[in-house]
Design an enzyme around this catalytic site. Sequence first.
Site, short mmCIF file in Angstrom:
data_model
loop_
_atom_site.label_atom_id
_atom_site.label_comp_id
_atom_site.label_asym_id
_atom_site.label_seq_id
_atom_site.Cartn_x
_atom_site.Cartn_y
_atom_site.Cartn_z
CG ASP A 131 -0.42 -0.13 2.51
OD1 ASP A 131 0.64 -0.78 2.65
OD2 ASP A 131 -0.99 0.41 3.47
CG HIS A 171 -3.93 0.36 5.64
ND1 HIS A 171 -4.98 0.28 6.51
CD2 HIS A 171 -3.60 -0.93 5.35
CE1 HIS A 171 -5.28 -0.99 6.75
NE2 HIS A 171 -4.45 -1.74 6.06
C1 BDR Z 1 0.03 -0.19 7.85
O1 BDR Z 1 0.90 -1.27 8.14
C2 BDR Z 1 1.61 -1.64 7.01
O2 BDR Z 1 1.67 -3.04 6.89
C3 BDR Z 1 0.97 -0.96 5.84
O3 BDR Z 1 1.91 -0.63 4.85
C4 BDR Z 1 0.36 0.27 6.44
O4 BDR Z 1 1.28 1.34 6.50
C5 BDR Z 1 -1.39 -0.64 8.04
O5 BDR Z 1 -1.59 -1.07 9.35
CA CA Z 2 3.31 1.28 5.21
#
Ligand code: BDR
Ligand code: CA
Length: 315
Positions: A16, A244
Site C-alpha cells: 500500500d 491504508h
Molecule cells: C500499515 O501497516 C503496514 O503493513 C501498511 O503498509 C500500512 O502502513 C497498516 O496497518
Molecule cells: Ca506502510
Amino acid sequence: MNASIPVIIDCDPGVDDAVALFLAFAAPELDILAVTTVGGNVPADRTARNGRLLRQIAGLTDQPPVYAGAAQPLERSLDIADHFHGPEGLGTLEPFEPSVPLAAGSSAEAIVDLVMEAAPGTITLAVTGPMTNVALALRREPQVAERLKRIVAMGGSRSEGGNITASAEYNIWADPEAAHEVLSAAVEVVMLGLDVTHQVRTPDAVIDTIRAIGTPAAEATAAMLDYGQYTARKWREGQEGPMHDPCVIAYILRPDLFDVRPCDIQVETISTLTRGHTQVEFRLAEGATPRHFWGVKADRDGVFDLIVSALRAQA
Ligand code: BDR
Ligand code: CA
C-alpha cells in the site's frame, strides 16, 4: 500545474506504500523533496531498494532522492509484516536492482537537513511506516517539530481494533516508542488510522480501470491492489483490501475527502498486552489548542477517483 506542496514521504514499501508513492509521483501538486525509507513491512535494505524501484517504474530517474533509514525500531527489534506484503514487500511484483543508487546520508539526516533548510511551516511530512526515522530526526534536531507544517501519518486505531494485535495497528505497534516521541513533539499530527483506512477498500472494478490505463505505474498499481485483495481474502479480512497508505497522500492533496477531529493521542508503550494501542481523547480541556487530529471518515470513491485520475493524467 505548479508543484506547490513540498512534502517528504517517509515510508516502508510495502504494497500500500507503493500505491501511495505512485499516487504521489503522479500528482503535479506535490513537490516531493525526498522519499525516506525505514525498516517496517520488510527489512530496511528492501524498503530502500523498493523505494528506488518504484521511482524507476514511475519513469523517474534520480528525483526525488531516495534515502535508506533505520533498520531497527528505537528500542525493540523489527517485526516485519511480510505476511501482508510478500517476502520482497511488493506482493507478486518481481523485484529488480534499480539503476539509480540511494542518496548519501540516512533518512533521519535527510529529514533534518531538508526541514532546517526550508522556510518554517512549509514542509508536510507524510508518514506511512513505523515512525522510527521521524523520532530519530527529532532527537537529532528538536527544532524540526516546530519548523514542519504538519505530519500526516497512517497509524493507530480507535474504534476498529487492531490489525497486528487485538488492540494495535502495525505502524504504531512496530515502534511504539517512536510514535510516542513524535506525538509528544510540538508539531501538528493528522493521524489516519484503521478507523478511516478500513473505509477505503478497493472495489474490484477500480483495479480493472487502473490496469487499462496501461502505463508501467498503472500496471504496477493494479498488481498492488490485486495483492491487497488476495491478502484480505487470505487472512479473512473481507473481500476488498484496505488501502491504508494512499490515504495519507490523498489527505495532503484533498483534505476535503476526510473528516478529522481535534484530539489528544497517547501511545501505549509499557503494557505487553496492549503495546502500540492508540488512546484517542476527544474531550479536550476548555481553551486547549489541539495539536492532534484523528481521522473518522473517508470518501472512498473520492480517494480512488483521485488515484485513477492522477495515473491517467500521467499516461
Ligand atoms: C500499515 O501497516 C503496514 O503493513 C501498511 O503498509 C500500512 O502502513 C497498516 O496497518
Ligand atoms: Ca506502510
